[in-house]
Design an enzyme around this catalytic site. Structure first.
Site, short mmCIF file in Angstrom:
data_model
loop_
_atom_site.label_atom_id
_atom_site.label_comp_id
_atom_site.label_asym_id
_atom_site.label_seq_id
_atom_site.Cartn_x
_atom_site.Cartn_y
_atom_site.Cartn_z
N LYS A 51 0.65 -1.09 0.10
CA LYS A 51 0.06 0.06 -0.20
C LYS A 51 0.92 1.11 -0.24
CE LYS A 51 -4.42 -1.21 0.09
NZ LYS A 51 -5.30 -0.67 -0.94
N SER A 302 1.13 -10.29 -0.99
CA SER A 302 1.25 -8.74 -0.40
C SER A 302 1.12 -7.86 0.32
CB SER A 302 -0.35 -8.18 -1.22
OG SER A 302 -1.41 -8.87 -0.52
#
Length: 322
Positions: A51, A302
């Site tokens: 992110k 991720s």
């Protein structure tokens, strides 16, 4: 819609702040699925997830404005930390609105990057509404989580790293929440090497993209329920969905048992700690949801922001199943 040149520009913008994370071969997983598996370890990224890429690109792109307004966003985890870190890096005032149920560890991690924390509402939707109220009152700029081309271009830089490190990649497997990560990656990868197969993975209990593709229109879920909180999104982004429809080859779903098994397996055999969202691509491989026999495969892990008590519960459940 953006193209690969925007992702190259984003990489130049974020590189002083964002790490290039390693890709490592997994002998154990390769043997299990009869393919060559190379893990993209984005769990080792600053703040513990991808992110920070999109957040940093948004901040650097709009820096002059943000120096006057400051930033605000709503998130219960990874996006919160990414925005807080990027704001701190460029000396911006940052306010993060988080649901009241957010684990204290995530609140403290976000706070450690210098952001002001507002706890409000029972879920992300309520926190977002509160963030909008504060934005309208104070004039701060809201940093989108995934439905923004600048954010998407930043997430796409992960795809550049994959192609540089593994130019022989046949299949790229990416978790999907709102769709920002896979849309950025697929725009970049398909633009440079259309032969790479891109497969998205959602949790059964938060399959908003999969259902939207089936119905041919954006579909909002009444509720979400999955151990993979990083991809527990009930409504797709308009921009990501348009990219997924045109650039992603396949979207599959996996249940929570498969995600928990993959998380425990990564910990046991590869000594890698990931959160549920980060384990989803490996869950798709181990469960047979994707046929990759004989191919070179890069699953994107991720993120790795997971509470220790959750890890303990998952490991114990895995041991109980044996």
């Amino acid at each position: 819609m953006i193209d690969p040149t925007h992702v190259f520009d984003a990489e130049d913008s974020i590189r002083p702040t964002v790490r290039e994370t390693p890709i490592v071969h997994s002998r154990a997983l390769s043997a299990s699925v009869d393919a060559e598996i190379h893990l993209k370890l984005e769990n080792l990224q600053r703040t513990g997830s991808f992110k920070i890429r999109g957040a940093t690109n948004y901040v650097t792109t709009h820096l002059e404005t943000l120096q006057e307004t400051g930033v605000i966003t709503a998130s219960s985890g990874n996006h919160a930390q990414g925005v807080a870190f990027a704001a701190n890096r460029y000396d911006l005032e940052a306010t993060i609105v988080m649901p009241e149920s957010t684990p204290r560890s995530k609140v403290e991690a976000t706070e450690s990057y210098g952001a002001s924390i507002v706890l409000s509402g029972d879920d992300y939707g309520a926190a977002k509404e509160r963030a909008y109220e504060i934005r309208d009152r104070d004039g701060a700029t809201y940093v989108p989580t995934f439905d923004d081309w600048t954010v998407i271009a930043g997430q796409g830089t992960l795809g550049l790293e994959v192609l540089r490190t593994r130019p022989d990649c046949d299949v790229l497997v990416v978790p999907i929440g709102g769709g920002g990560l896979i849309s950025g990656i697929s725009l970049l990868v398909k633009g440079l090497n259309p032969s790479v197969r891109i497969v998205g993975v959602q949790a059964d209990g938060a399959s908003t993209i999969a259902r939207s593709l089936e119905k041919g229109q954006a579909t909002t879920l009444d509720s979400v329920d999955t151990v993979a909180d990083g991809i527990a999104i009930n409504s797709p982004g308009t921009k990501p969905l348009s990219v997924i429809e045109s650039h992603v080859d396949e979207v599959v779903t996996v249940d929570d048992d498969a995600i928990e098994h993959a998380l425990a397996r990564l910990l046991e055999t590869d000594k890698v700690v990931v959160e549920g969202a980060g384990a989803a691509p490996v869950a798709a491989l181990l469960s047979g949801a994707i046929d990759v026999e004989g191919e070179v495969v890069v699953p994107v892990l991720s993120g790795g922001n997971i509470d220790l008590d959750v890890v303990g519960d998952i490991v114990q459940a895995e041991l109980d199943r044996r």
